[in-house]
Design a protein around this motif. Structure first.
Motif, PDB file in Angstrom:
ATOM      1  N   VAL A 171       0.826  -1.210   0.000  1.00 15.62           N
ATOM      2  CA  VAL A 171       0.000   0.000   0.000  1.00 15.62           C
ATOM      3  C   VAL A 171       0.861   1.262   0.000  1.00 15.62           C
ATOM      4  O   VAL A 171       0.587   2.229  -0.725  1.00 15.62           O
ATOM      5  CB  VAL A 171      -0.954   0.005   1.218  1.00 15.62           C
ATOM      6  CG1 VAL A 171      -1.694   1.344   1.313  1.00 15.62           C
ATOM      7  CG2 VAL A 171      -1.949  -1.139   1.108  1.00 15.62           C
ATOM      8  N   ALA A 172       1.917   1.273   0.806  1.00 20.75           N
ATOM      9  CA  ALA A 172       2.705   2.490   0.998  1.00 20.75           C
ATOM     10  C   ALA A 172       3.549   2.848  -0.219  1.00 20.75           C
ATOM     11  O   ALA A 172       3.653   4.023  -0.587  1.00 20.75           O
ATOM     12  CB  ALA A 172       3.613   2.332   2.226  1.00 20.75           C
TER      13      ALA A 172
ATOM     14  N   LEU B  40       3.397   7.583  -6.423  1.00 16.08           N
ATOM     15  CA  LEU B  40       2.459   8.552  -6.996  1.00 16.08           C
ATOM     16  C   LEU B  40       2.934   9.974  -6.720  1.00 16.08           C
ATOM     17  O   LEU B  40       2.893  10.838  -7.607  1.00 16.08           O
ATOM     18  CB  LEU B  40       1.063   8.332  -6.414  1.00 16.08           C
ATOM     19  CG  LEU B  40      -0.042   9.253  -6.946  1.00 16.08           C
ATOM     20  CD1 LEU B  40      -0.217   9.075  -8.447  1.00 16.08           C
ATOM     21  CD2 LEU B  40      -1.359   8.984  -6.215  1.00 16.08           C
ATOM     22  N   GLY B  41       3.396  10.221  -5.487  1.00 14.12           N
ATOM     23  CA  GLY B  41       3.959  11.538  -5.179  1.00 14.12           C
ATOM     24  C   GLY B  41       5.169  11.842  -6.034  1.00 14.12           C
ATOM     25  O   GLY B  41       5.351  12.976  -6.516  1.00 14.12           O
TER      26      GLY B  41
ATOM     27  N   GLY C 132       4.551  11.652   2.216  1.00 18.15           N
ATOM     28  CA  GLY C 132       4.543  11.675   3.677  1.00 18.15           C
ATOM     29  C   GLY C 132       3.702  10.561   4.268  1.00 18.15           C
ATOM     30  O   GLY C 132       4.120   9.881   5.214  1.00 18.15           O
ATOM     31  N   LEU C 133       2.522  10.323   3.700  1.00 19.75           N
ATOM     32  CA  LEU C 133       1.648   9.262   4.200  1.00 19.75           C
ATOM     33  C   LEU C 133       2.264   7.886   3.939  1.00 19.75           C
ATOM     34  O   LEU C 133       2.194   6.990   4.789  1.00 19.75           O
ATOM     35  CB  LEU C 133       0.271   9.362   3.537  1.00 19.75           C
ATOM     36  CG  LEU C 133      -0.587  10.563   3.960  1.00 19.75           C
ATOM     37  CD1 LEU C 133      -1.829  10.670   3.083  1.00 19.75           C
ATOM     38  CD2 LEU C 133      -0.986  10.439   5.424  1.00 19.75           C
TER      39      LEU C 133
ATOM     40  N   LEU D  14       5.522  17.272   3.611  1.00 21.01           N
ATOM     41  CA  LEU D  14       5.889  15.888   3.927  1.00 21.01           C
ATOM     42  C   LEU D  14       6.326  15.768   5.388  1.00 21.01           C
ATOM     43  O   LEU D  14       5.861  14.892   6.126  1.00 21.01           O
ATOM     44  CB  LEU D  14       7.006  15.432   2.980  1.00 21.01           C
ATOM     45  CG  LEU D  14       7.476  13.982   3.005  1.00 21.01           C
ATOM     46  CD1 LEU D  14       8.184  13.641   1.692  1.00 21.01           C
ATOM     47  CD2 LEU D  14       8.428  13.695   4.164  1.00 21.01           C
ATOM     48  N   ASN D  15       7.233  16.638   5.796  1.00 25.70           N
ATOM     49  CA  ASN D  15       7.768  16.576   7.157  1.00 25.70           C
ATOM     50  C   ASN D  15       6.717  16.925   8.204  1.00 25.70           C
ATOM     51  O   ASN D  15       6.775  16.420   9.335  1.00 25.70           O
ATOM     52  CB  ASN D  15       8.980  17.495   7.293  1.00 25.70           C
ATOM     53  CG  ASN D  15      10.217  16.899   6.646  1.00 25.70           C
ATOM     54  OD1 ASN D  15      10.716  15.865   7.057  1.00 25.70           O
ATOM     55  ND2 ASN D  15      10.709  17.537   5.603  1.00 25.70           N
ATOM     56  N   LEU D  16       5.757  17.783   7.857  1.00 20.84           N
ATOM     57  CA  LEU D  16       4.685  18.119   8.784  1.00 20.84           C
ATOM     58  C   LEU D  16       3.828  16.882   9.076  1.00 20.84           C
ATOM     59  O   LEU D  16       3.449  16.635  10.229  1.00 20.84           O
ATOM     60  CB  LEU D  16       3.808  19.235   8.205  1.00 20.84           C
ATOM     61  CG  LEU D  16       2.631  19.687   9.078  1.00 20.84           C
ATOM     62  CD1 LEU D  16       3.117  20.255  10.400  1.00 20.84           C
ATOM     63  CD2 LEU D  16       1.782  20.718   8.333  1.00 20.84           C
TER      64      LEU D  16
END
Length: 205
Positions: free
Chosen positions: A22-23, A29-30, A123-124, A188-190
């Motif tokens: 999944v990841a 995609l990003g 990030g996710l 991303l980092n947030l």
């Protein structure tokens, strides 16, 4: 004595495998958004983007090769399970980064939207990998190793590497694309900062 509700729940091998499946497409995609908009991010992925833009080589093969020297450090620092899962994650991201443009067609994407949504996707995806004891390797592993071995602060080393990537990008990309890339990296980092805190997530692998 801790109750079952407060004890950490160990991820099964199936759960770890599903997390990778999944990841990694989410991260890819990003990366596709960033490639389409000619943006970049930090760490090893940022180096791969720089090489891609300078040479027109594919992001996937470059990213995979750049990570190869770091697996020995990953084994020493994190153990063989982390190393194998990280190797699998890097391999899958490299593969999906090459295949995704064949699966979706992006004729136009606003760079600001690409920076924000691409940063969110990566990030996710990285958050999910972290929670299953995996990573995208590279500079992060080196930073942790240098901190342990030579007492060099990992955060400062990572910041120095990312600064070098940004400075290098100024010779390859327009200034507005570099600024948007910084915005995407901050997004991303947030996500990681808000969600990846010790004790907040109890699952372990």
């Amino acid at each position: 004595m801790e109750t079952d509700a407060t004890q950490a729940q160990r991820h099964s091998l199936l759960e770890d495998g599903l997390a990778l499946i999944v990841a990694t497409p989410l991260v890819a995609l990003g990366i596709t958004f960033y490639s389409q908009a000619e943006l970049l991010t930090g760490s090893t992925a940022g180096l791969a983007f720089l090489i891609k833009y300078m040479t027109e080589w594919g992001f996937g093969p470059v990213f995979f090769v750049l990570n190869l020297p770091f697996y020995a450090l990953a084994f020493l620092r994190m153990g063989w399970k982390f190393t194998l899962k990280t190797f699998a994650a890097v391999g899958l991201v490299s593969l999906f980064a090459e295949l995704t443009p064949f699966w979706i067609s992006l004729e136009q994407i606003q760079p600001a939207y690409a920076a924000l949504l691409g940063g969110m996707c990566m990030g996710l995806g990285m958050l999910m990998l972290f929670r299953h004891r995996a990573s995208l390797g590279g500079v992060n592993i080196l930073a942790l190793y240098l901190q342990d071995r030579y007492n060099i602060r990992a955060g400062k080393f990572q910041m120095g590497v990312d600064l070098c990537i940004v400075l290098g990008a100024l010779f390859v990309l327009p200034v507005d694309k570099v600024l948007l890339s910084i915005t995407g990296a901050a997004t991303l980092n947030l996500i990681l900062t808000l969600n990846h805190k010790p004790g907040r997530y109890q699952g372990v692998s």
